[in-house]
Enzyme design. Sequence first.
Site, PDB file in Angstrom:
ATOM      1  N   TYR A 101       0.837  -1.212   0.000  1.00  0.00           N
ATOM      2  CA  TYR A 101       0.000   0.000   0.000  1.00  0.00           C
ATOM      3  C   TYR A 101       0.864   1.251   0.000  1.00  0.00           C
ATOM      4  O   TYR A 101       1.849   1.345   0.740  1.00  0.00           O
ATOM      5  CB  TYR A 101      -0.885  -0.009   1.255  1.00  0.00           C
ATOM      6  CG  TYR A 101      -1.674   1.265   1.456  1.00  0.00           C
ATOM      7  CD1 TYR A 101      -2.985   1.365   1.022  1.00  0.00           C
ATOM      8  CD2 TYR A 101      -1.087   2.379   2.075  1.00  0.00           C
ATOM      9  CE1 TYR A 101      -3.701   2.549   1.190  1.00  0.00           C
ATOM     10  CE2 TYR A 101      -1.793   3.565   2.242  1.00  0.00           C
ATOM     11  CZ  TYR A 101      -3.098   3.642   1.801  1.00  0.00           C
ATOM     12  OH  TYR A 101      -3.794   4.809   1.965  1.00  0.00           O
ATOM     13  N   GLU A 189      -3.830   7.351  -3.775  1.00  0.00           N
ATOM     14  CA  GLU A 189      -3.590   6.044  -3.165  1.00  0.00           C
ATOM     15  C   GLU A 189      -3.410   4.962  -4.233  1.00  0.00           C
ATOM     16  O   GLU A 189      -4.115   4.977  -5.232  1.00  0.00           O
ATOM     17  CB  GLU A 189      -4.826   5.723  -2.314  1.00  0.00           C
ATOM     18  CG  GLU A 189      -4.720   4.525  -1.428  1.00  0.00           C
ATOM     19  CD  GLU A 189      -6.019   4.313  -0.650  1.00  0.00           C
ATOM     20  OE1 GLU A 189      -6.150   4.855   0.449  1.00  0.00           O
ATOM     21  OE2 GLU A 189      -6.900   3.618  -1.165  1.00  0.00           O
TER      22      GLU A 189
END
Length: 377
Positions: A101, A189
């Site tokens: 991530y 993101e």
Amino acid sequence: MKLQEYQAKEIMKAEGIPVKSGKVATTPEEAVKIYHELGGKVVIKSQVLVGGRGKAGGIKLASNADEVKEKATAILGMDIKGITVKKVLVAPAVDIAAETYIGIIIDRKSKSPVIMVSPAGGVDIEQVAKETPEKIFMTRIDPFLGVMSYQSRALASKLFSEPDLIKKTAKVIHQLYNIFERNDASLIEINPFCTDTGGNVWAVDAKLVLDDNGLVKHPGNEDLRNIDEEVTEELEARANDLSYVKLDGNIGCMVNGAGLAMATMDIVKYFGSEPANFLDIGGSSSPEKVLAALKIITGDPNVKVIFINIFGGITRCDDVAKGIIQAYDKLSMDMPIVIRLTGTNEEEAKKLLQETKLVSVGSMAEGAQKAIELASS
Ligand code: GDP
Ligand code: MN
């Protein structure tokens, strides 16, 4: 303003971030056509502005034309968290070795962008934060300096140990920060940020949220808006130059000035109820604007009563009153309205309003209590 994955990926690709870009289809036939253009294994991904598409069945792999047709048919028209899928992204599938991530958000406390990384990618990051917070690494970025090389390398080394992967990841962190800063984003993101079996890195998913208040600086970004997935009332408000945010309560609020609007919501909550919205009609409010505002508030089926809180400075109380009277006529309203009007042309306003069903109050506290009482009766 949230962008779709395919839009965010195009921006990332243009910045140099490794993305397997595909094309968007609105019918299974189109999906098959794209599959033939791409060749090989593909991933079919629903394009809706909510997370957790994978879990909901909105993301499927396919390796031949029949499978593409079958899976695109299943995904198109599917309901994901209340949104009907109208578009799918068809892209070459990544042969995933690891899922990590990377994200950048604004941290209000430190008034800075914060870069977050986690080797536990692919899953909901909020869940990782809750259950295994030690797997999330954060670095505050000084907005005047931007990302320093040592920062991106340190973050990248929390994800991978191979020098080559650290180098590639650090580069992506800089590229993400550039996009974030240049577009006045509030969030960017990549989840999952993946490695494949060949030692490459890929942005497998992409999320980009632009700050609505920064859009004036980037008029071109307005074209990226996904109108059919936005809250209708909020679109209407924008068209009328009103600041409106829909909330879940039943007390509709119409206020002039953002500070007073916040205070009005606070006082509604203080007396035990919930505001239905934030609405700032602005400093110089014409009757037309008031009418538009009331139309938006009454369009929300949860609203039981409207609490109008006006401090007349530049805004003239009689203008607001005229708007309310027009709204009563045009919208044939019968919803109870509690109003606190004070300041410029207050007396004129009160005279105008005598003919309506309005409940006039002397203070904010009194108004909030009266509105709550009417909403529950
Ligand atoms: P989200 O569920 O809305 O966050 O959608 P994602 O794009 O993150 O996809 C969810 C999951 O589907 C990912 O974590 C991957 O495990 C899987 N996935 C997505 N794209 C691919 C791909 O190209 N190849 C493979 N093997 N899996 C993928
Ligand atoms: Mn994802």
